[in-house]
Design a protein around this motif. Structure first.
Motif, mmCIF file in Angstrom:
data_model
loop_
_atom_site.group_PDB
_atom_site.id
_atom_site.type_symbol
_atom_site.label_atom_id
_atom_site.label_comp_id
_atom_site.label_asym_id
_atom_site.label_seq_id
_atom_site.Cartn_x
_atom_site.Cartn_y
_atom_site.Cartn_z
ATOM 1 N N ARG A 1 0.848 -1.187 0.000
ATOM 2 C CA ARG A 1 0.000 0.000 0.000
ATOM 3 C C ARG A 1 0.881 1.234 0.000
ATOM 4 O O ARG A 1 1.760 1.379 0.851
ATOM 5 C CB ARG A 1 -0.875 -0.021 1.247
ATOM 6 C CG ARG A 1 -1.675 1.222 1.399
ATOM 7 C CD ARG A 1 -2.354 1.273 2.737
ATOM 8 N NE ARG A 1 -2.919 2.593 2.871
ATOM 9 C CZ ARG A 1 -4.006 2.869 3.520
ATOM 10 N NH1 ARG A 1 -4.658 1.925 4.144
ATOM 11 N NH2 ARG A 1 -4.439 4.100 3.574
ATOM 12 N N ASP A 2 0.623 2.137 -0.939
ATOM 13 C CA ASP A 2 1.348 3.415 -1.002
ATOM 14 C C ASP A 2 2.858 3.225 -0.887
ATOM 15 O O ASP A 2 3.534 3.918 -0.131
ATOM 16 C CB ASP A 2 0.840 4.373 0.084
ATOM 17 C CG ASP A 2 -0.630 4.704 -0.081
ATOM 18 O OD1 ASP A 2 -1.080 4.861 -1.238
ATOM 19 O OD2 ASP A 2 -1.345 4.801 0.935
ATOM 20 N N VAL B 1 -6.593 4.656 -2.991
ATOM 21 C CA VAL B 1 -5.422 4.107 -2.324
ATOM 22 C C VAL B 1 -4.599 3.329 -3.355
ATOM 23 O O VAL B 1 -5.084 2.374 -3.965
ATOM 24 C CB VAL B 1 -5.830 3.183 -1.159
ATOM 25 C CG1 VAL B 1 -4.606 2.594 -0.473
ATOM 26 C CG2 VAL B 1 -6.707 3.940 -0.160
ATOM 27 N N THR C 1 -5.681 0.215 -7.796
ATOM 28 C CA THR C 1 -6.143 1.186 -6.802
ATOM 29 C C THR C 1 -7.293 0.561 -6.014
ATOM 30 O O THR C 1 -7.973 -0.350 -6.500
ATOM 31 C CB THR C 1 -6.633 2.504 -7.439
ATOM 32 O OG1 THR C 1 -7.682 2.203 -8.363
ATOM 33 C CG2 THR C 1 -5.515 3.230 -8.144
#
Length: 170
Positions: free
Chosen positions: A43-44, A63, A82
């Motif tokens: 994530r990210d 996200v 995403t």
């Protein structure tokens, strides 16, 4: 391996305001001639793990996700996706009890008639009411108050409160 991601994954938060999404949820047909060993998700641009956790702070955000596909020989491939986070849970609303007032009393003051309790998995944005007034010419009858709670995602819940207006001269 050849990694193929879902372009977008929609996730609904649970009643506790959280969601867990496993790496396999982002897979859209990844393959390898020797066989896939496992999937991991980031994530990210964080570390690659088996799942990601989402919560109310992720609402209305896109996200960024990376899926890592690892084959049985240890080779890996990445693809991007995403996550769109939704809140489908309605607030829980508990109305004040039925109450009786003598005629002439101000039934429009919620501090006197009672205020509902509203809770939500993320947050309650507003609590409002409308009245359905059924009073005779002497001001005796009932007021049915419809309370409505709305959360940050626009989900609503309603409940009814009855306010009886009685004759205070007997």
């Amino acid at each position: 391996p050849t990694s193929i991601c879902q372009s977008q994954v929609a996730v609904a938060l649970q009643n506790d305001g959280k969601a867990r999404v496993y790496a396999t949820s982002y897979n859209n047909g990844s393959h390898d001639n020797c066989g896939i060993d496992y999937f991991r998700v980031s994530r990210d641009n964080g570390p690659f793990v088996e799942f990601i956790n989402l919560d109310c702070s992720d609402l209305n955000k896109s996200v960024g996700i990376k899926l890592k596909v690892v084959d049985v020989t240890g080779l890996e491939s990445l693809c991007a996706s995403t996550t769109i986070v939704r809140d489908d849970a309605k607030p829980t609303l508990t109305c004040p009890p039925t109450i009786s007032f003598s005629c002439g009393a101000n039934y429009n003051n919620p501090t006197q008639t009672g205020i509902p309790t509203a809770v939500d998995n993320c947050s309650v944005q507003s609590t409002n009411y409308t009245n359905s007034v059924n009073l005779n010419s002497c001001g005796i009858g009932t007021v049915v108050r419809t309370w409505t709670a709305t959360d940050g995602s626009g989900n609503t819940s309603s409940c009814l409160q009855t306010i009886n207006i009685t004759d205070n001269t007997s």
